[in-house]
Design a protein around this motif. Structure first.
Motif, PDB file in Angstrom:
ATOM      1  N   THR A  94      33.739  38.207  31.998  1.00  0.00           N
ATOM      2  CA  THR A  94      34.102  37.540  33.240  1.00  0.00           C
ATOM      3  C   THR A  94      32.832  37.226  34.024  1.00  0.00           C
ATOM      4  O   THR A  94      31.780  37.798  33.782  1.00  0.00           O
ATOM      5  CB  THR A  94      35.021  38.425  34.106  1.00  0.00           C
ATOM      6  N   MET A  95      32.970  36.335  34.978  1.00  0.00           N
ATOM      7  CA  MET A  95      31.851  35.957  35.838  1.00  0.00           C
ATOM      8  C   MET A  95      32.164  36.426  37.246  1.00  0.00           C
ATOM      9  O   MET A  95      33.209  36.093  37.802  1.00  0.00           O
ATOM     10  CB  MET A  95      31.667  34.437  35.808  1.00  0.00           C
ATOM     11  N   GLY A  96      31.273  37.211  37.808  1.00  0.00           N
ATOM     12  CA  GLY A  96      31.472  37.696  39.160  1.00  0.00           C
ATOM     13  C   GLY A  96      32.352  38.925  39.222  1.00  0.00           C
ATOM     14  O   GLY A  96      32.847  39.419  38.213  1.00  0.00           O
ATOM     15  N   VAL A  97      32.545  39.410  40.437  1.00  0.00           N
ATOM     16  CA  VAL A  97      33.350  40.597  40.675  1.00  0.00           C
ATOM     17  C   VAL A  97      34.566  40.195  41.493  1.00  0.00           C
ATOM     18  O   VAL A  97      34.444  39.443  42.455  1.00  0.00           O
ATOM     19  CB  VAL A  97      32.529  41.663  41.441  1.00  0.00           C
ATOM     20  N   GLY A  98      35.716  40.702  41.096  1.00  0.00           N
ATOM     21  CA  GLY A  98      36.954  40.374  41.794  1.00  0.00           C
ATOM     22  C   GLY A  98      38.077  40.281  40.786  1.00  0.00           C
ATOM     23  O   GLY A  98      38.238  41.160  39.940  1.00  0.00           O
ATOM     24  N   ASP A  99      38.806  39.220  40.822  1.00  0.00           N
ATOM     25  CA  ASP A  99      39.932  39.022  39.923  1.00  0.00           C
ATOM     26  C   ASP A  99      39.438  38.668  38.516  1.00  0.00           C
ATOM     27  O   ASP A  99      38.654  37.726  38.346  1.00  0.00           O
ATOM     28  CB  ASP A  99      40.823  37.894  40.461  1.00  0.00           C
ATOM     29  N   ASP A 100      39.878  39.440  37.518  1.00  0.00           N
ATOM     30  CA  ASP A 100      39.416  39.207  36.145  1.00  0.00           C
ATOM     31  C   ASP A 100      39.885  37.871  35.577  1.00  0.00           C
ATOM     32  O   ASP A 100      39.159  37.229  34.809  1.00  0.00           O
ATOM     33  CB  ASP A 100      39.868  40.350  35.232  1.00  0.00           C
ATOM     34  N   GLN A 101      41.090  37.430  35.936  1.00  0.00           N
ATOM     35  CA  GLN A 101      41.583  36.147  35.428  1.00  0.00           C
ATOM     36  C   GLN A 101      40.723  35.004  35.960  1.00  0.00           C
ATOM     37  O   GLN A 101      40.325  34.110  35.208  1.00  0.00           O
ATOM     38  CB  GLN A 101      43.049  35.947  35.830  1.00  0.00           C
ATOM     39  N   LEU A 102      40.403  35.053  37.243  1.00  0.00           N
ATOM     40  CA  LEU A 102      39.519  34.043  37.820  1.00  0.00           C
ATOM     41  C   LEU A 102      38.128  34.157  37.202  1.00  0.00           C
ATOM     42  O   LEU A 102      37.516  33.148  36.842  1.00  0.00           O
ATOM     43  CB  LEU A 102      39.425  34.203  39.337  1.00  0.00           C
ATOM     44  N   GLY A 103      37.630  35.379  37.051  1.00  0.00           N
ATOM     45  CA  GLY A 103      36.309  35.591  36.467  1.00  0.00           C
ATOM     46  C   GLY A 103      36.203  35.058  35.054  1.00  0.00           C
ATOM     47  O   GLY A 103      35.173  34.498  34.658  1.00  0.00           O
ATOM     48  N   TYR A 104      37.280  35.188  34.267  1.00  0.00           N
ATOM     49  CA  TYR A 104      37.299  34.663  32.909  1.00  0.00           C
ATOM     50  C   TYR A 104      37.259  33.132  32.936  1.00  0.00           C
ATOM     51  O   TYR A 104      36.508  32.505  32.182  1.00  0.00           O
ATOM     52  CB  TYR A 104      38.538  35.165  32.166  1.00  0.00           C
TER      53      TYR A 104
END
Length: 193
Positions: A94-104
């Motif tokens: 994933t990219m960034g920290v927070g929601d894994d679905q958004l990060g993916y």
């Protein structure tokens, strides 16, 4: 005027489609379904010194006109080249920290955008969870293969592949070790999503 339907396309796809079209067409008309895309397209046109007009057709339909006059413009160098100026380091799925679905989704957008750049890194270094990107079933294999075709080396940490049980599933690039990863990171500018 060249028309592009980017309805349903997520960032950065409308901008990439527009940049590609502007290399061959003097004027483009692109339809998008969100205001953020209109802002991104407007910023791109402004950076290229091109006139832009945005119109809202409905709550979910926008049109963006970008005109370059009567001939296509040079929007980027024509040849893509891998340089020794930088390496890309990816250490997670994933990219960034927070929601894994958004990060993916962000990481997929990052790898796609990276593969579309004109100046490419010399290496993409994958370690820890990042090795999942270079194995069978990864949704970014096409982007990584495009980078390899352009001369970029994709290197996945062997200890990491082994830890996740993925050694036999490597689908793009080569296996490397932490010594080589540190060596490359210490010799180049590092870009990390």
């Amino acid at each position: 005027m060249f028309k592009i339907d980017a309805m349903g396309d997520v960032c950065p796809l409308p901008v990439i489609k527009a940049r590609k079209a502007l290399k061959e067409h003097a004027q483009i008309f692109i339809t998008v379904d969100n205001e953020i895309s209109t802002q991104n397209l407007s910023k791109m046109a402004t950076q290229l010194g091109l006139p832009v007009e945005v119109g809202k057709e409905s709550a979910t339909s926008y049109r963006v006109y970008i005109g370059a006059g009567d001939k296509a413009v040079e929007v980027a160098p024509s040849a893509r080249v891998a340089t020794d100026d930088y390496v890309v380091v990816i250490n997670a799925q994933t990219m960034g920290v927070g929601d894994d679905q958004l990060g993916y989704a962000l990481l997929k957008g990052f790898t796609y955008s990276l593969a579309e750049q004109d100046t490419l890194p010399s290496h993409v270094l994958l370690y820890n969870g990042g090795v999942h990107l270079s194995v069978e079933g990864s949704e970014v294999l096409d982007d990584l293969n495009a980078l390899v075709t352009a001369g970029v080396e994709i290197l996945s940490c062997g200890a990491c592949l082994d830890f996740y049980g993925l050694t036999e599933k490597l689908a793009v690039g080569e296996v490397t070790n932490m010594y080589r990863i540190v060596e490359l990171m210490s010799q180049h500018h590092v870009v990390r999503p």
